[in-house]
Design a protein around this motif. Structure first.
Motif, PDB file in Angstrom:
ATOM      1  N   ILE A   1      35.049  24.461  38.557  1.00  0.00           N
ATOM      2  CA  ILE A   1      35.835  23.779  39.588  1.00  0.00           C
ATOM      3  C   ILE A   1      36.955  24.727  39.995  1.00  0.00           C
ATOM      4  O   ILE A   1      37.896  24.948  39.239  1.00  0.00           O
TER       5      ILE A   1
ATOM      6  N   ARG B   1      40.246  26.156  41.629  1.00  0.00           N
ATOM      7  CA  ARG B   1      41.550  25.672  42.077  1.00  0.00           C
ATOM      8  C   ARG B   1      42.433  26.846  42.445  1.00  0.00           C
ATOM      9  O   ARG B   1      42.657  27.734  41.629  1.00  0.00           O
TER      10      ARG B   1
ATOM     11  N   PHE C   1      43.497  28.835  39.039  1.00  0.00           N
ATOM     12  CA  PHE C   1      43.547  28.022  37.816  1.00  0.00           C
ATOM     13  C   PHE C   1      42.267  27.174  37.761  1.00  0.00           C
ATOM     14  O   PHE C   1      42.287  25.971  37.888  1.00  0.00           O
ATOM     15  N   HIS C   2      41.140  27.869  37.596  1.00  0.00           N
ATOM     16  CA  HIS C   2      39.844  27.191  37.673  1.00  0.00           C
ATOM     17  C   HIS C   2      39.483  26.500  36.360  1.00  0.00           C
ATOM     18  O   HIS C   2      39.949  26.884  35.299  1.00  0.00           O
ATOM     19  N   THR C   3      38.616  25.503  36.471  1.00  0.00           N
ATOM     20  CA  THR C   3      38.127  24.798  35.284  1.00  0.00           C
ATOM     21  C   THR C   3      36.652  25.087  35.070  1.00  0.00           C
ATOM     22  O   THR C   3      35.863  25.028  36.018  1.00  0.00           O
TER      23      THR C   3
ATOM     24  N   LEU D   1      44.393  26.032  27.433  1.00  0.00           N
ATOM     25  CA  LEU D   1      44.450  24.571  27.584  1.00  0.00           C
ATOM     26  C   LEU D   1      43.028  24.008  27.714  1.00  0.00           C
ATOM     27  O   LEU D   1      42.286  24.414  28.600  1.00  0.00           O
ATOM     28  N   ILE D   2      42.671  23.088  26.816  1.00  0.00           N
ATOM     29  CA  ILE D   2      41.312  22.524  26.832  1.00  0.00           C
ATOM     30  C   ILE D   2      41.410  20.991  26.778  1.00  0.00           C
ATOM     31  O   ILE D   2      42.177  20.456  25.990  1.00  0.00           O
ATOM     32  N   ALA D   3      40.631  20.315  27.598  1.00  0.00           N
ATOM     33  CA  ALA D   3      40.616  18.847  27.543  1.00  0.00           C
ATOM     34  C   ALA D   3      39.343  18.374  26.840  1.00  0.00           C
ATOM     35  O   ALA D   3      38.234  18.716  27.257  1.00  0.00           O
TER      36      ALA D   3
ATOM     37  N   MET E   1      36.551  20.365  29.138  1.00  0.00           N
ATOM     38  CA  MET E   1      37.083  21.032  30.318  1.00  0.00           C
ATOM     39  C   MET E   1      38.007  22.168  29.886  1.00  0.00           C
ATOM     40  O   MET E   1      39.083  21.935  29.345  1.00  0.00           O
TER      41      MET E   1
ATOM     42  N   GLN F   1      40.408  24.419  31.062  1.00  0.00           N
ATOM     43  CA  GLN F   1      41.222  24.394  32.274  1.00  0.00           C
ATOM     44  C   GLN F   1      42.108  25.619  32.381  1.00  0.00           C
ATOM     45  O   GLN F   1      42.866  25.914  31.455  1.00  0.00           O
TER      46      GLN F   1
ATOM     47  N   PHE G   1      32.592  32.289  30.579  1.00  0.00           N
ATOM     48  CA  PHE G   1      31.320  31.581  30.501  1.00  0.00           C
ATOM     49  C   PHE G   1      30.352  32.332  29.597  1.00  0.00           C
ATOM     50  O   PHE G   1      29.687  31.736  28.744  1.00  0.00           O
TER      51      PHE G   1
END
Ligand code: HEM
Ligand code: SF4
Ligand code: SF4
Ligand code: SF4
Ligand code: SF4
Lengths: 416, 360
Positions: A73, A75, A89-91, A121-123, A132, A134, A145
């Motif tokens: 995603i 951003r 600041f891609h996810t 930062l990881i969700a 995610m 992030q 990746f």
């Protein structure tokens, strides 16, 4: 932005007993010498700016990894002039193991990768189930990746494609589970990977797997293809344990909390404190089993109910999934293959018949349930409706043929 | 270097990882063969397998968006007390599975000592599931993590106790698209004004056919503005959903003043007892007030309080309201009922009262 910005508003989110994400962001910003520290300082600045102005400052774009068309995603910051280090600041949406089980070795490896290539930062997890990752700039998307992929993890869905899936804890720890959710999830989703990684569907397609009617992963309402466990024979009762519940809850307690809450009035407490169950009326709602976990359990003839077409608001309002398969036994390898085939048929029908930006449920509403069932080759069943039609405006010249079909199906079932 | 010639690495399309490789050994051993469970205390589930094996699950709340230091801390705790295994729930709680009962209390003590509340089981208010907000989404009118942190501070006692009639699921969404979904209480932002169009930019960045198709009420038309192709919005039709913004960022829907928060109740996903239900509007127009959104917390607490006082054992919020009726709901919560509570969207008449059933 060399210094950590002042964040008087965000600072207020560090008070109070609940763990604070702001404290985490600051810890990352304080990691002097690490590549994520400047990114996080900048991000804190932008977030504080959002809090002050009550507006968001991200816009999308296109970023991907080699070979795939989705799963990242993008951003880009609209205020990059003031907060340059987090201007990208891609996810990365990464599919979790079914049931979201981890060991610490794998979590630590993920942390190492994300500390090195991303923001730190990881969700755990997004609302569709993705882990995610992030906060990554364009250059590091591929390297992050690759590293995660080497660990055995794959990108999830985004855009008009198959989305990441979830299953409940189910068979791994739950006695209510009526099928192997993790296996079903992996077989169905791994068969659809092409439509996840190279999205070219009319719109998103989600599948979710819950082991029983408690539907712990919200499959009914929030997936296009919901698989819920259930059983076809009788609830199993241990009457000695029932009596123990009566002894602790009292007869009134059992009547109020169990018997009278059965939605189909299938329960009755006998004079000798045993429980009578009219299994023909039971809809497998799980309530009595949830209350009396030791005394009651699902039957032995276990399988699934399948619903199609659940979704949230856009574009015609909320839609609940509706039953397309009332029951299918899930025991053998063939049963799981049957499920994969059905999911594939539904997906293909959706791909061919939905309009641009239309979800499965909206398509069903537009073309009618009968056309949908015809298209995927399923027979009608009274379990598919709350009640039969009320409107009399319909041509029924094919009635006799349909009656013959029903009779022949039922004759066949009776002869089995 | 030979690197220049090396074929680029192509992805290994490995799909969904097999959970067996990460699963706690006692879960793996008794996969599909569990017998019953109970809850010895708030935040702890005790499962007994048909083999006689037992596990205790200790559930703790997290902040969901975690820094690597927090994750490593959670890992240290798992290594010390839970044989190095954890799992997460759909609501971002972490679960430690312990096969040795004597480790349960020290584990709880450790988690609480490190600031992770233990709870979220049974009739508690679990962690609020949330969307992205200002941290990452491109259309949010509010933050998600911030609203949730503020609310969870208020709800701490309800997370660490099981005092509700039944479990309570709260969800938040930072725009009307509502990725966050619905729950017993759903909090979501409502845009209250049609998008403001920056006509100078439309020609450059807008996917015009996509945005026209995206509008749920066909309010958007192509138009020529100052001789350039642009769009216009029929403001009477517009329902301020925000769907036009992603394909067309110059249609600005974010608005500091006019984006308000609304609270909806009675959504339920499960088929337990009653069939699944959608959430219903109860309050709109709450101001969007970072950093702690006190008006939202206050209203949520009011609703929860009424449910806690008046709900019967096992009644989910929607079932409680079905029993007492909406007039009593508005009375008990002290909230106003307005013309906006009456549905005028598709199938709206189905939500009207076609009977002599009235509550006094
Ligand atoms: C630019 C626009 C959007 C962004 C940035 C966005 C972002 C997200 C994110 C981050 C998630 C969680 C993903 C995950 O867990 O893997 C999510 C889930 C979801 N999104 Fe969106 N979203 C957008 C548009 C939409 C639209 C247009 C809809 C509906 C029409 C929608 C409906 C949903 C729903 C229902 C979920 C939750 C699904 C579930 O729980 O299974 N989103 N979205
Ligand atoms: S959905 Fe049913 S089987 Fe799955 S975890 Fe929940 S109660 Fe257990
Ligand atoms: S499972 Fe539900 S419907 Fe069936 S007997 Fe129990 S309470 Fe009644
Ligand atoms: S609810 Fe709206 S603003 Fe929030 S993450 Fe979803 S699409 Fe973005
Ligand atoms: S905000 Fe929604 S209703 Fe209004 S113009 Fe945009 S898409 Fe249409």
């Amino acid at each position: 932005m060399a210094n950590k910005p002042n964040t008087p508003m965000l600072d207020q989110l560090e008070g109070g007993p609940w763990p604070s994400f702001v404290t985490g962001l600051k810890r990352l910003a304080d990691d002097e010498g690490k590549s994520h520290a400047p990114i996080m300082k900048s991000l804190l600045g932008q977030l504080e700016h959002s809090y002050e102005t009550r507006k968001g400052y991200w816009k999308g774009g296109t970023i991907g990894v080699r070979g795939y068309g989705a799963g990242v995603i993008p951003r880009f910051s609209e205020v990059a002039g003031d907060y340059p280090e987090s201007s990208e600041f891609h996810t990365l949406r990464i599919m979790p193991p079914a049931g979201m089980h981890y060991d610490t070795a794998i979590l630590r490896k993920m942390c190492d990768i994300w500390e090195k290539h991303g923001s730190g930062l990881i969700a755990f997890h997004g609302q569709s189930g993705d882990i995610m990752f992030q906060g990554c700039d364009s250059e590091n998307v591929q390297t992050s990746f690759d590293a995660l992929n080497e660990l055995g993890f794959d990108l999830g869905g985004a855009g008009a494609g198959v989305r990441t899936s979830m299953s409940c804890v189910g068979a791994a720890r739950c006695e209510q589970s009526c099928f192997d959710e993790a296996k079903a999830l992996r077989m169905v989703i791994n068969n659809m990977l092409d439509d996840m990684h190279r999205p070219s569907l009319p719109y998103k397609f989600k599948a979710k797997f819950s082991g029983c009617g408690n539907d712990c992963v919200n499959a009914t309402h929030r997936s296009d293809f919901a698989v819920l466990g259930t059983w076809a024979d009788d609830i199993k009762v241990n009457q000695d344990e029932v009596k123990k519940y009566v002894a602790t809850l009292g007869r009134k307690g059992v009547n109020d909390q169990v018997v009278n809450m059965c939605p189909t009035r299938a329960l009755s407490l006998n004079d000798d404190d045993t429980l009578e169950i009219d299994n023909k009326s039971c809809v497998r709602c799980m309530h009595c089993i949830n209350v009396m976990t030791k005394a009651l359990s699902p039957g032995d003839e276990k399988g699934v109910t399948i619903l199609a077409g659940g979704k949230r608001t856009l574009k015609i309002g909320d839609l609940m999934g509706t039953v397309i398969v009332p029951f299918h036994r899930m025991e053998t390898e063939e049963d799981y293959e049957w499920l994969v085939e059905l999911s594939e048929t539904v997906l293909e029908f959706f791909a061919e018949n939905a309009l641009e930006h239309e979800r499965t449920g909206e398509m069903i509403e537009r073309i009618g349930m009968i056309n949908f069932l015809d298209g995927i080759g399923l027979d009608v069943d009274p379990n598919m409706v709350s009640h039969p039609r009320t409107s009399s405006y319909i041509r029924m010249d094919g009635w006799d043929d349909e009656v013959t079909k029903w009779n022949s199906r039922h004759g066949a079932a009776a002869a089995e | 270097m030979s690197e220049a010639q090396a074929a680029p690495r192509m992805p290994d399309e490995c799909g969904v990882p097999d959970p067996q490789q990460y699963m706690h050994p006692t879960l793996k051993k008794n996969y599909g063969a569990w017998d019953w469970h109970d809850r010895p205390r708030v935040g702890v589930l005790h499962h007994v397998a048909k083999s006689g094996d037992e596990v205790w699950t200790v559930k703790a709340g997290t902040q969901r968006q975690m820094d690597v230091h927090t994750i490593r801390k959670l890992c240290d705790i798992a290594d010390e007390f839970a044989d190095g295994h954890v799992r997460f729930t759909t609501r971002s709680n972490i679960e430690y599975i312990v096969a040795d009962q004597s480790k349960v209390d020290p584990l709880i003590k450790k988690l609480e000592g490190e600031g992770f509340p233990v709870g979220g089981t049974g009739n508690s208010v679990s962690m609020i599931s949330h969307t992205q907000g200002w941290l990452h989404c491109d259309i949010p009118a509010t933050d998600a993590s911030g609203v949730v942190k503020s609310l969870m501070d208020e709800l701490y006692q309800e997370f660490t106790n099981e005092q509700m009639p039944n479990r309570v699921k709260i969800t938040t969404s930072c725009c009307q698209i509502n990725c966050g979904g619905q729950g017993d209480i759903a909090i979501n932002i409502q845009h209250t004004k049609p998008p403001v169009i920056n006509h100078d930019l439309v020609a450059n960045v807008c996917e015009r056919p996509a945005v026209v198709a995206r509008c749920p009420v066909a309010a958007i038309r192509p138009a020529l503005v100052n001789g350039k192709p642009s769009l216009e919005v029929d403001e009477k039709k517009c329902v301020c959903c925000g769907a036009c913004y992603p394909p067309c960022p110059p249609m600005q829907i974010n608005d500091a003043e006019n984006s308000k928060l609304a609270i909806w109740v009675g959504g339920k996903h499960s088929s337990t007892r009653s069939k699944p239900s959608f959430h219903k509007l109860v309050v709109a127009g709450l101001p969007n007030t970072p950093p702690r959104w006190p008006e939202v917390s206050k209203t949520v607490m009011k609703i929860l309080h009424a449910y806690k006082e008046d709900g019967r054992a096992w009644e989910r919020m929607n079932e409680w309201i079905d029993r007492i009726g909406w007039p009593r709901f508005f009375e008990l919560t002290g909230l106003p009922f307005t013309k906006y509570h009456i549905e005028d969207w598709r199938g709206g008449r189905n939500s009207l009262n076609a009977s002599n059933h009235v509550h006094f």
